[in-house]
Design a protein around this motif. Sequence first.
Motif, mmCIF file in Angstrom:
data_model
loop_
_atom_site.group_PDB
_atom_site.id
_atom_site.type_symbol
_atom_site.label_atom_id
_atom_site.label_comp_id
_atom_site.label_asym_id
_atom_site.label_seq_id
_atom_site.Cartn_x
_atom_site.Cartn_y
_atom_site.Cartn_z
ATOM 1 N N GLY A 11 0.797 -1.222 0.000
ATOM 2 C CA GLY A 11 0.000 0.000 0.000
ATOM 3 C C GLY A 11 0.824 1.263 0.000
ATOM 4 O O GLY A 11 0.544 2.205 -0.755
ATOM 5 N N ASP A 12 1.867 1.312 0.849
ATOM 6 C CA ASP A 12 2.685 2.525 0.916
ATOM 7 C C ASP A 12 3.414 2.774 -0.400
ATOM 8 O O ASP A 12 3.484 3.915 -0.873
ATOM 9 N N SER A 13 3.935 1.710 -0.980
ATOM 10 C CA SER A 13 4.632 1.862 -2.262
ATOM 11 C C SER A 13 3.677 2.355 -3.343
ATOM 12 O O SER A 13 3.994 3.277 -4.109
ATOM 13 N N LEU A 14 2.472 1.744 -3.406
ATOM 14 C CA LEU A 14 1.493 2.154 -4.410
ATOM 15 C C LEU A 14 1.031 3.590 -4.183
ATOM 16 O O LEU A 14 0.756 4.327 -5.149
ATOM 17 N N SER A 15 0.941 3.984 -2.927
ATOM 18 C CA SER A 15 0.535 5.358 -2.625
ATOM 19 C C SER A 15 1.556 6.356 -3.155
ATOM 20 O O SER A 15 1.196 7.353 -3.799
ATOM 21 N N VAL A 16 2.839 6.093 -2.901
ATOM 22 C CA VAL A 16 3.890 7.005 -3.353
ATOM 23 C C VAL A 16 3.944 7.046 -4.875
ATOM 24 O O VAL A 16 4.037 8.124 -5.481
ATOM 25 N N VAL A 17 3.858 5.884 -5.506
ATOM 26 C CA VAL A 17 3.891 5.835 -6.974
ATOM 27 C C VAL A 17 2.667 6.536 -7.567
ATOM 28 O O VAL A 17 2.779 7.295 -8.540
ATOM 29 N N GLU A 126 6.754 9.716 7.125
ATOM 30 C CA GLU A 126 7.976 9.985 7.876
ATOM 31 C C GLU A 126 8.315 8.803 8.786
ATOM 32 O O GLU A 126 7.486 8.326 9.558
ATOM 33 N N GLY A 127 9.528 8.306 8.664
ATOM 34 C CA GLY A 127 9.987 7.205 9.497
ATOM 35 C C GLY A 127 9.405 5.855 9.143
ATOM 36 O O GLY A 127 9.551 4.895 9.900
ATOM 37 N N ARG A 128 8.770 5.733 7.968
ATOM 38 C CA ARG A 128 8.157 4.478 7.555
ATOM 39 C C ARG A 128 8.867 3.902 6.337
ATOM 40 O O ARG A 128 9.220 4.630 5.409
ATOM 41 N N THR A 129 9.055 2.599 6.341
ATOM 42 C CA THR A 129 9.623 1.905 5.187
ATOM 43 C C THR A 129 8.516 1.674 4.167
ATOM 44 O O THR A 129 7.542 0.977 4.448
ATOM 45 N N VAL A 130 8.666 2.270 2.996
ATOM 46 C CA VAL A 130 7.609 2.176 1.986
ATOM 47 C C VAL A 130 7.872 1.076 0.969
ATOM 48 O O VAL A 130 6.977 0.699 0.206
ATOM 49 N N ALA A 131 9.098 0.554 0.922
ATOM 50 C CA ALA A 131 9.422 -0.506 -0.038
ATOM 51 C C ALA A 131 10.681 -1.226 0.427
ATOM 52 O O ALA A 131 11.384 -0.771 1.330
ATOM 53 N N LYS A 132 10.929 -2.374 -0.193
ATOM 54 C CA LYS A 132 12.129 -3.164 0.083
ATOM 55 C C LYS A 132 12.963 -3.242 -1.194
ATOM 56 O O LYS A 132 12.464 -3.652 -2.246
ATOM 57 N N LEU A 133 14.219 -2.862 -1.094
ATOM 58 C CA LEU A 133 15.111 -2.942 -2.235
ATOM 59 C C LEU A 133 15.593 -4.376 -2.422
ATOM 60 O O LEU A 133 15.813 -5.091 -1.440
ATOM 61 N N GLY A 148 16.058 8.841 7.209
ATOM 62 C CA GLY A 148 14.962 9.003 8.153
ATOM 63 C C GLY A 148 14.331 7.723 8.644
ATOM 64 O O GLY A 148 13.303 7.772 9.326
ATOM 65 N N LEU A 149 14.903 6.563 8.301
ATOM 66 C CA LEU A 149 14.317 5.286 8.704
ATOM 67 C C LEU A 149 15.041 4.730 9.930
ATOM 68 O O LEU A 149 16.259 4.837 10.043
ATOM 69 N N PRO A 150 14.287 4.109 10.830
ATOM 70 C CA PRO A 150 14.933 3.459 11.982
ATOM 71 C C PRO A 150 15.560 2.125 11.569
ATOM 72 O O PRO A 150 15.216 1.552 10.520
ATOM 73 N N GLY A 151 16.456 1.616 12.380
ATOM 74 C CA GLY A 151 17.073 0.326 12.092
ATOM 75 C C GLY A 151 18.265 0.456 11.157
ATOM 76 O O GLY A 151 18.595 1.542 10.671
ATOM 77 N N ASN A 152 18.889 -0.683 10.892
ATOM 78 C CA ASN A 152 20.093 -0.714 10.061
ATOM 79 C C ASN A 152 19.953 -1.599 8.829
ATOM 80 O O ASN A 152 20.960 -1.977 8.218
ATOM 81 N N ASP A 153 18.730 -1.965 8.462
ATOM 82 C CA ASP A 153 18.527 -2.808 7.286
ATOM 83 C C ASP A 153 18.761 -1.977 6.023
ATOM 84 O O ASP A 153 17.992 -1.059 5.721
ATOM 85 N N PRO A 154 19.837 -2.269 5.245
ATOM 86 C CA PRO A 154 20.136 -1.433 4.072
ATOM 87 C C PRO A 154 19.135 -1.591 2.934
ATOM 88 O O PRO A 154 19.128 -0.780 2.007
ATOM 89 N N THR A 155 18.298 -2.630 3.001
ATOM 90 C CA THR A 155 17.311 -2.827 1.929
ATOM 91 C C THR A 155 16.013 -2.060 2.178
ATOM 92 O O THR A 155 15.131 -2.057 1.313
#
Length: 202
Positions: A11-17, A126-133, A148-155
Amino acid sequence: MASALSSLRYGDSLSVVGISAATAVLCEAISWLLIYRTATYNSLRASIERHSRKLDAMKSGFSSSASSGAAAASAQPASSRAKKMDRVETSLKDAARELSLAKLKSGVVVAAVLFVVFGLLNSLFEGRTVAKLPFAPIPLVQRMSHRGLPGNDPTDCSMVFLYFLCSMSIRTNLQKLLGFAPPRAAAAAGGGLFPMPDPKVN
């Protein structure tokens, strides 16, 4: 619309696109209203294409005459052709610069629209992951993709990075589809607002 799509898996990805696509359409509509439909823009565009064709024809004629054994050709005609080419090239650069100035008005309005939309998206995601690389980007790219994202996941992909990619790709292809892309000759002439100095001029 953004809140309704957020309940979906992507949903977040589709919203941004979706917002990026709608913004691209709005920006092109503004550009058409302020610039593309005006007689000044169409006249400058036609002038650029006309000078470009003329310059290409002169260059091809000059190169063919030079390679056909111009032993009998004097230096004066060659110098005259070079001067004519310089005049056409100068006219092409002037027309390209005037075209850039004509597009400046719509550029300011479009920039304001993009600024407002970016602020809206930033407040929503803000502060939300909208997609996974699908891969871990290089550190330079990761500064934007993980901004602006929490955590250390580079994807993890932030809204800023996805919106940037969508804005670059969607609007460029939309301009080509609608026939609003700037003439190639204008870019080749280098006639922007701040053109490079002519190396022929000492």
